[in-house]
Design an enzyme around this catalytic site. Structure first.
Site, PDB file in Angstrom:
ATOM      1  CB  SER A  75      -0.921  -0.183   1.530  1.00 54.21           C
ATOM      2  OG  SER A  75      -0.678  -0.189   2.341  1.00 54.21           O
TER       3      SER A  75
ATOM      4  CG  ASN B 245      -3.910  -4.381  12.647  1.00 52.33           C
ATOM      5  OD1 ASN B 245      -3.671  -4.286  11.348  1.00 52.33           O
ATOM      6  ND2 ASN B 245      -4.559  -5.851  12.664  1.00 52.33           N
TER       7      ASN B 245
ATOM      8  CB  THR C  89     -40.023  26.301  -8.297  1.00 58.79           C
ATOM      9  OG1 THR C  89     -41.603  26.773  -9.516  1.00 58.79           O
ATOM     10  CG2 THR C  89     -39.900  26.917  -7.546  1.00 58.79           C
ATOM     11  CG  HIS C  90     -41.297  22.761 -11.703  1.00 54.53           C
ATOM     12  ND1 HIS C  90     -42.011  21.478 -11.564  1.00 54.53           N
ATOM     13  CD2 HIS C  90     -41.920  23.748 -10.421  1.00 54.53           C
ATOM     14  CE1 HIS C  90     -42.222  21.157  -9.777  1.00 54.53           C
ATOM     15  NE2 HIS C  90     -42.873  22.805  -9.331  1.00 54.53           N
TER      16      HIS C  90
ATOM     17  CB  SER D 102     -15.200  24.485 -29.732  1.00 58.36           C
ATOM     18  OG  SER D 102     -15.121  23.818 -30.771  1.00 58.36           O
TER      19      SER D 102
ATOM     20  CE  LYS E  61     -19.917  26.140 -27.796  1.00 56.90           C
ATOM     21  NZ  LYS E  61     -19.954  24.337 -27.579  1.00 56.90           N
TER      22      LYS E  61
ATOM     23  CG  ASN F 268     -16.959  25.714 -24.421  1.00 56.91           C
ATOM     24  OD1 ASN F 268     -18.232  25.802 -25.456  1.00 56.91           O
ATOM     25  ND2 ASN F 268     -16.554  24.114 -25.642  1.00 56.91           N
TER      26      ASN F 268
ATOM     27  CD  GLU G  27     -19.615  22.041 -19.787  1.00 64.73           C
ATOM     28  OE1 GLU G  27     -18.852  21.229 -20.159  1.00 64.73           O
ATOM     29  OE2 GLU G  27     -19.915  22.478 -20.382  1.00 64.73           O
TER      30      GLU G  27
ATOM     31  CE1 TYR H  90      -6.446  -3.543   8.076  1.00 65.60           C
ATOM     32  CE2 TYR H  90      -5.905  -5.208   7.791  1.00 65.60           C
ATOM     33  CZ  TYR H  90      -5.200  -4.335   7.896  1.00 65.60           C
ATOM     34  OH  TYR H  90      -4.694  -3.436   6.649  1.00 65.60           O
TER      35      TYR H  90
ATOM     36  CD  GLN I 283      -2.710  -2.320   1.990  1.00 67.27           C
ATOM     37  OE1 GLN I 283      -2.173  -2.758   2.132  1.00 67.27           O
ATOM     38  NE2 GLN I 283      -2.879  -3.110   0.662  1.00 67.27           N
TER      39      GLN I 283
ATOM     40  CE  LYS J 134      -4.610   2.323   4.010  1.00 74.72           C
ATOM     41  NZ  LYS J 134      -4.249   1.689   5.137  1.00 74.72           N
TER      42      LYS J 134
HETATM   43  N1  ARG Z   1      -0.919  -1.542   5.243  1.00 73.62           N
HETATM   44  C1  ARG Z   1      -2.295  -2.139   6.339  1.00 73.62           C
HETATM   45  C2  ARG Z   1      -3.264  -0.980   5.632  1.00 73.62           C
HETATM   46  O1  ARG Z   1      -3.452  -0.160   5.183  1.00 73.62           O
HETATM   47  C3  ARG Z   1      -1.905  -1.436   6.910  1.00 73.62           C
HETATM   48  C4  ARG Z   1      -2.271  -3.001   8.351  1.00 73.62           C
HETATM   49  C5  ARG Z   1      -1.813  -4.014   7.684  1.00 73.62           C
HETATM   50  N2  ARG Z   1      -2.127  -4.984   8.931  1.00 73.62           N
HETATM   51  C6  ARG Z   1      -2.374  -6.143   8.750  1.00 73.62           C
HETATM   52  N3  ARG Z   1      -2.768  -6.963   9.927  1.00 73.62           N
HETATM   53  N4  ARG Z   1      -1.662  -6.712   7.596  1.00 73.62           N
HETATM   54  O2  ARG Z   1      -4.658  -1.431   5.756  1.00 73.62           O
END
Ligand code: ARG
Length: 456
Positions: A23, A110, A155-156, A277, A283, A285, A290, A317, A322, A325
């Site tokens: 990760s 964790n 409205t509408h 454009s 144009k 735009n 958008e 966990y 993972q 994120k």
């Molecule tokens: N890279 C892991 C995550 O983002 C960190 C936690 C890892 N923990 C484990 N028991 N493998 O969740």
């Protein structure tokens, strides 16, 4: 980079598996939070006698060095590491040998990752709130300059009643103020320290979680270790709050797109915030608006990702988590990027007041006021409504407006009409008389402006 979890394994992880499992490409942005968390944890280990005080001090100062070196670019994060936690611990150990190996006492990745995300998001929330406040300042300025700019309210998407451009802008201000409130509340709820939860079941070491919470600026430690490491409700809550920010920006953008069209021509975007454009020379735009409208879909997608990742995993966990994120960081980054583009676009757009006023003159948006005028003459509202409807129909037949319909025509519909009707349906008066709290009349708009300003 070698794995942390040696001992039980005879082989290194396959390269493909490592790439898949890693990760670091997206959690490396949490390096500062990770190191600060480690420094606080290690300080506590020393102060509780879990490791020697001098050992703790050496580890902490080396961690601080690592942080400085990453920040200055002297130390590059190894993208083959499993994650940022592994990288930092590995780097520390390569510098301090045995001592570095003591850092992870009474801790798990964790609780570490749960900590890092919370710290990162708390900071991001502050930044987003600041960005929204800057936008609010811009909107209030625009509102102040347009307290008397009459436009049709819809409205509408049908012209409905007269309002001012200030009133319209202020509606968005109050949506954004609620966004700030929601974001602040989300931040408050995530301000609970997961560190000390261990992998899932706390620890037998005599740790002091309150002390770590204090060092890292958390309100308190979490009450339950399983909960501390295994929920990402705070990410989901934030993604949901950010989705609402995007709903508001997207609706605003949709209006700006309409207003830029020849059909409306209520505003003109500055050249610096418009595009041309490749083939049509005429144009101009509203691409930026958008794109923001389009990017709202990404953020809603991030929310859906998070909900789906979390809905079926048993405590505590699981590696599924993972996936949290990329989704929440994408939501955060997208909102920040959109606000960065949106605010100066609104700040620099010119308001075409005459076009707004001309649009307000058509569409019978003073019909409600005409009915209210008949009510003031003693007619029950429902009858007044019907008589005014007939007047509008007559105007349409004759190609007139309520302002140009003759008094004889009015009287042919209802004898209560007199000369005063023309005063009653004057658009400026219609707006000016709307002074109840929350209405577009000038006093009410000024009160709204004050309210927005006080929230800044
Ligand atoms: N890279 C892991 C995550 O983002 C960190 C936690 C890892 N923990 C484990 N028991 N493998 O969740």
């Amino acid at each position: 980079m070698a794995q942390l979890w040696k001992g039980r394994f005879k082989k290194e992880l396959a390269k493909e598996t490592n790439d898949f499992n890693s990760s670091i490409s997206f959690d490396c942005r949490m390096f500062e939070e990770d190191i600060k968390g480690s420094i606080a944890h290690c300080t506590m280990l020393g102060s509780c006698g879990i490791i020697e005080k001098n050992e703790s001090e050496t580890i902490c100062s080396e961690l601080a060095k690592i942080l400085d070196e990453i920040k200055s670019g002297k130390l590059e994060i190894d993208m083959t590491a499993e994650d940022i936690h592994t990288f930092v611990e590995g780097e520390l150990t390569s510098r301090l040998n045995t001592l570095g190996k003591k850092l992870h006492t009474a801790r798990s990745r964790n609780d570490q990752v749960a900590l890092d995300i919370r710290m990162t998001l708390k900071k991001e929330i502050d930044e987003i709130i600041n960005q929204i406040k800057v936008l609010l300042g811009v909107l209030v300025n625009q509102a102040e300059a347009n307290k008397k700019t009459i436009m049709p309210g819809y409205t509408h998407l049908q012209r409905a009643q007269p309002i001012t451009f200030a009133h319209h802008l202020l509606a968005y201000c109050f949506m954004l103020i609620r966004d700030i409130e929601r974001l602040s509340q989300a931040k408050e709820r995530m301000n609970v320290l997961p560190l000390g939860s261990g992998a899932l079941a706390g620890t037998t070491y005599p740790i002091n979680r309150d002390y770590v919470a204090e060092l890292l600026g958390f309100e308190k430690p979490c009450e339950n270790s399983l909960d501390g490491v295994s929920d990402r409700d705070f990410c989901i809550e934030l993604a949901s709050d950010l989705s609402l920010v995007m709903v508001h920006l997207s609706r605003f953008c949709e209006e700006i797109i309409l207003w830029c069209s020849w059909e409306f021509k209520f505003v003109e975007l500055d050249d610096a915030f418009s595009t041309g454009s490749s083939i049509m020379p005429q144009k101009k735009n509203p691409d930026i608006a958008e794109l923001i409208r389009g990017k709202s879909g990404r953020v809603f997608g991030d929310l859906t990702t998070l909900l789906t990742v979390m809905k079926g995993i048993p405590l505590a966990y699981n590696k599924d988590m993972q996936e949290d994120k990329e989704a929440i960081f994408d939501a955060v980054d997208t909102v920040k990027m959109c606000l960065t583009a949106f605010t100066p676009m609104v700040e620099t757009m010119s308001v075409l007041k005459d076009n707004m006023r001309n649009a307000a003159a058509k569409g019978f948006i003073n019909a409600t006021d005409c009915a209210d005028y008949l009510v003031s003459k003693g007619l029950p509202f429902r009858d007044a409504y019907k008589a005014t409807g007939e007047a509008v129909a007559l105007c349409i037949d004759k190609g007139l407006t309520l302002e140009t319909l003759s008094l004889d025509d009015y009287k042919s519909i209802c004898t209560l009409f007199d000369d005063e009707v023309y005063k009653a349906i004057n658009l400026e008066k219609c707006v000016a008389d709307r002074i109840c709290k929350g209405a577009p009349g000038i006093k009410s708009v000024e009160a709204q402006i004050e309210e927005v300003k006080s929230s800044l």
